[in-house]
Write an enzyme that holds these catalytic residues in place. Sequence first.
Site, PDB file in Angstrom:
ATOM      1  N   ASN A 285     -10.155  -0.185   0.466  1.00  0.00           N
ATOM      2  CA  ASN A 285      -8.696  -0.094   0.420  1.00  0.00           C
ATOM      3  C   ASN A 285      -8.214  -0.533  -0.970  1.00  0.00           C
ATOM      4  O   ASN A 285      -8.306  -1.704  -1.314  1.00  0.00           O
ATOM      5  CB  ASN A 285      -8.120  -0.994   1.517  1.00  0.00           C
ATOM      6  CG  ASN A 285      -6.605  -0.979   1.560  1.00  0.00           C
ATOM      7  OD1 ASN A 285      -5.943  -0.434   0.673  1.00  0.00           O
ATOM      8  ND2 ASN A 285      -6.045  -1.591   2.587  1.00  0.00           N
TER       9      ASN A 285
ATOM     10  N   CYS B 220       0.815  -1.224   0.000  1.00  0.00           N
ATOM     11  CA  CYS B 220       0.000   0.000   0.000  1.00  0.00           C
ATOM     12  C   CYS B 220       0.848   1.274   0.000  1.00  0.00           C
ATOM     13  O   CYS B 220       0.344   2.359  -0.253  1.00  0.00           O
ATOM     14  CB  CYS B 220      -0.939  -0.008   1.191  1.00  0.00           C
ATOM     15  SG  CYS B 220      -2.020  -1.444   1.187  1.00  0.00           S
TER      16      CYS B 220
ATOM     17  N   HIS C  83      -3.322   6.985   3.547  1.00  0.00           N
ATOM     18  CA  HIS C  83      -3.749   5.709   2.967  1.00  0.00           C
ATOM     19  C   HIS C  83      -5.140   5.373   3.511  1.00  0.00           C
ATOM     20  O   HIS C  83      -5.397   5.530   4.707  1.00  0.00           O
ATOM     21  CB  HIS C  83      -2.739   4.633   3.381  1.00  0.00           C
ATOM     22  CG  HIS C  83      -3.115   3.258   2.954  1.00  0.00           C
ATOM     23  ND1 HIS C  83      -3.490   2.964   1.678  1.00  0.00           N
ATOM     24  CD2 HIS C  83      -3.188   2.092   3.664  1.00  0.00           C
ATOM     25  CE1 HIS C  83      -3.765   1.672   1.598  1.00  0.00           C
ATOM     26  NE2 HIS C  83      -3.596   1.124   2.791  1.00  0.00           N
TER      27      HIS C  83
HETATM   28  O1  UT7 Z   1      -3.658  -1.528   3.767  1.00  0.00           O
HETATM   29  C1  UT7 Z   1      -2.737  -2.211   4.514  1.00  0.00           C
HETATM   30  C2  UT7 Z   1      -2.921  -1.972   5.911  1.00  0.00           C
HETATM   31  N1  UT7 Z   1      -4.116  -2.620   6.412  1.00  0.00           N
HETATM   32  C3  UT7 Z   1      -4.702  -2.110   7.448  1.00  0.00           C
HETATM   33  O2  UT7 Z   1      -4.293  -1.075   7.878  1.00  0.00           O
HETATM   34  C4  UT7 Z   1      -5.818  -2.864   8.103  1.00  0.00           C
HETATM   35  C5  UT7 Z   1      -5.656  -2.758   9.596  1.00  0.00           C
HETATM   36  N2  UT7 Z   1      -6.662  -3.446  10.376  1.00  0.00           N
HETATM   37  C6  UT7 Z   1      -7.955  -3.064  10.418  1.00  0.00           C
HETATM   38  O3  UT7 Z   1      -8.358  -2.153   9.723  1.00  0.00           O
HETATM   39  C7  UT7 Z   1      -8.864  -3.749  11.424  1.00  0.00           C
HETATM   40  O4  UT7 Z   1      -8.094  -4.547  12.298  1.00  0.00           O
HETATM   41  C8  UT7 Z   1      -9.975  -4.608  10.766  1.00  0.00           C
HETATM   42  C9  UT7 Z   1     -11.004  -3.720  10.101  1.00  0.00           C
HETATM   43  C10 UT7 Z   1      -9.366  -5.559   9.767  1.00  0.00           C
HETATM   44  C11 UT7 Z   1     -10.712  -5.410  11.857  1.00  0.00           C
HETATM   45  O5  UT7 Z   1     -11.205  -4.550  12.846  1.00  0.00           O
HETATM   46  P1  UT7 Z   1     -10.972  -4.874  14.390  1.00  0.00           P
HETATM   47  O6  UT7 Z   1     -11.636  -3.829  15.152  1.00  0.00           O
HETATM   48  O7  UT7 Z   1      -9.486  -5.026  14.587  1.00  0.00           O
HETATM   49  O8  UT7 Z   1     -11.768  -6.216  14.553  1.00  0.00           O
HETATM   50  P2  UT7 Z   1     -11.230  -7.659  15.001  1.00  0.00           P
HETATM   51  O9  UT7 Z   1     -10.411  -8.271  13.930  1.00  0.00           O
HETATM   52  O10 UT7 Z   1     -10.642  -7.576  16.373  1.00  0.00           O
HETATM   53  O11 UT7 Z   1     -12.587  -8.430  15.134  1.00  0.00           O
HETATM   54  C12 UT7 Z   1     -13.563  -8.066  16.124  1.00  0.00           C
HETATM   55  C13 UT7 Z   1     -14.743  -8.986  15.972  1.00  0.00           C
HETATM   56  C14 UT7 Z   1     -14.355 -10.455  15.902  1.00  0.00           C
HETATM   57  O12 UT7 Z   1     -15.365 -11.199  16.567  1.00  0.00           O
HETATM   58  P3  UT7 Z   1     -15.134 -11.767  18.054  1.00  0.00           P
HETATM   59  O13 UT7 Z   1     -13.934 -12.653  17.946  1.00  0.00           O
HETATM   60  O14 UT7 Z   1     -14.889 -10.559  18.898  1.00  0.00           O
HETATM   61  O15 UT7 Z   1     -16.412 -12.464  18.336  1.00  0.00           O
HETATM   62  C15 UT7 Z   1     -14.398 -10.778  14.440  1.00  0.00           C
HETATM   63  O16 UT7 Z   1     -14.673 -12.115  14.171  1.00  0.00           O
HETATM   64  O17 UT7 Z   1     -15.413  -8.705  14.736  1.00  0.00           O
HETATM   65  C16 UT7 Z   1     -15.538  -9.903  13.988  1.00  0.00           C
HETATM   66  N3  UT7 Z   1     -15.469  -9.569  12.571  1.00  0.00           N
HETATM   67  C17 UT7 Z   1     -16.558  -9.272  11.848  1.00  0.00           C
HETATM   68  N4  UT7 Z   1     -17.851  -9.186  12.158  1.00  0.00           N
HETATM   69  C18 UT7 Z   1     -18.698  -8.865  11.173  1.00  0.00           C
HETATM   70  C19 UT7 Z   1     -14.371  -9.489  11.800  1.00  0.00           C
HETATM   71  N5  UT7 Z   1     -14.716  -9.148  10.536  1.00  0.00           N
HETATM   72  C20 UT7 Z   1     -16.065  -9.010  10.561  1.00  0.00           C
HETATM   73  C21 UT7 Z   1     -17.013  -8.656   9.572  1.00  0.00           C
HETATM   74  N6  UT7 Z   1     -18.295  -8.588   9.926  1.00  0.00           N
HETATM   75  N7  UT7 Z   1     -16.650  -8.377   8.312  1.00  0.00           N
END
Ligand code: UT7
Length: 329
Positions: free
Chosen positions: A286, A116, A256
Site C-alpha cells: 500500500n 490514500c 486503491h
Molecule cells: O489504505 C488505507 C486503507 N487501509 C485498508 O484498507 C486496510 C484495511 N484492513 C485490512 O486490509 C485488513 O484488516 C488487515 C490486512 C490489516 C488485517 O486482516 P484481517 O483479516 O482483518 O486480520 P485481523 O486483523 O482480524 O487479524 C486476524 C489474525 C489475528 O490473530 P488472532 O487474534 O485471530 O489470533 C492477528 O493477530 O491475524 C493476526 N495477524 C497476523 N498474523 C500473522 C495480524 N497481522 C498478522 C501478520 N502475520 N502480519
Amino acid sequence: MKKKIGVKILGTGSYFPEKVLTNLDLEKIVDTSDEWISARTGIKERRVSEKNEPTSELAFRASVEAFKFANILPKQVDMIIVATITPDMFFPSTACFLQRKLNIPSVPAFDLSASCSGFIYGISVAKAFIESGLYKKILLVGADELTKITDWTDRNTCVLFGDGAGAMVLSASHENDDILSVFLGADGSYSNLLFLPAGGTFNPATVDTVNERLHTVKMYGKEVFRVAVPKMVFAAEKALEFSGKKLEDVKLFIPHQANMRIIMAVAKKIGISIDKVFVNIHKTGNVSSATTITALDEAIKSGRLKSGDIVELVAFGGGFTWGASVIRI
Ligand code: UT7
C-alpha cells in the site's frame, strides 16, 4: 458563448525506490509469514526508500518521467500539487521541495492531505483550477513513504505498506476533456481508526511519544476494511454516473491497492469482471497517495491501455476519505 475549458492529460510517470523488502524478509523482523501476508493481503513484496531519500525525491523522479512522457519542460507548468501524508517536513511543503528540485520558477506549490485518496482529491483540485481559467498546466503528484512512519514491531501494520510516487501533467484544452468526472467524500467521525497519534499539535513530539512509538501509523484494520468496501463501491458508482458512461465503457478499473480482498469485494459488488481490474499490490504494498497514479502509469506504459481508453480510479483512506474519478487517457 465562451467555450468551456477542458482538461487534457499530457503524461504520467512513476517511481519506486530500488530496495525490495519481501515477505520472507519480514518473517525475520516480526512474528508473521509469507503465507499469512499473501493470503490476507495479496502483498508479496514492497519497495522501501533509503534514509536519505525523502518523499520529494520519489516525487521528483516520478515527475521527471511524467514530463518526458508529456514532452514538456518542468518550467512550463504554472502550479504544483503534491498529495502526501508523509511530507519531507511539516513545512515547507513537499511541493516546494519538489519545485526546488525541478528548478521551476515561482509558481504556486502546495501539499494536499487526504491520505490514500489524496491523488483523486488532487485530480479534483487540478481540474477545478484549470476549468476556472486561472491555471493552464498543473503538475499533480501522489507520493508517500509510509515505511518511514511504520512501527516495525507491529505485525498488524508493518507488513502492509510500501513507498512510491506517481505524477501526472494536466493541461487546459479546447479539444479534450479527459477528466469525465470526480466524486469525493469524507467522514471525520472515523478519524480514530487510522491515524498517526503524535508529532502534530494535538500531541507534540517528546521523548515519551518517541518511546511509545506514537509517531507511527495506528490502524484498526478490520474496522477500516468494513467501511472501505461500501465507500469505494459508492464512490465508484457515483463517479461513473456523473461521467455519463456505463460500466461496459470502462476499459480498466484501478482501485486503491490496500488489500487484495478489498479489491475483489469492491469489483464483485460493482459487477466488474476481475480481468478488467488492475492489480499491482503484490509488488508494491500500500503506497497510499501513490497507488492509483502509479498503477495507472504502469497500465499505460505496459500497453494495457491505449489512447482514448476510459479508466476509473477509486480510493479510500484515513479520515476516512474516499473518491473516484473517470478519466480518458
Ligand atoms: O489504505 C488505507 C486503507 N487501509 C485498508 O484498507 C486496510 C484495511 N484492513 C485490512 O486490509 C485488513 O484488516 C488487515 C490486512 C490489516 C488485517 O486482516 P484481517 O483479516 O482483518 O486480520 P485481523 O486483523 O482480524 O487479524 C486476524 C489474525 C489475528 O490473530 P488472532 O487474534 O485471530 O489470533 C492477528 O493477530 O491475524 C493476526 N495477524 C497476523 N498474523 C500473522 C495480524 N497481522 C498478522 C501478520 N502475520 N502480519
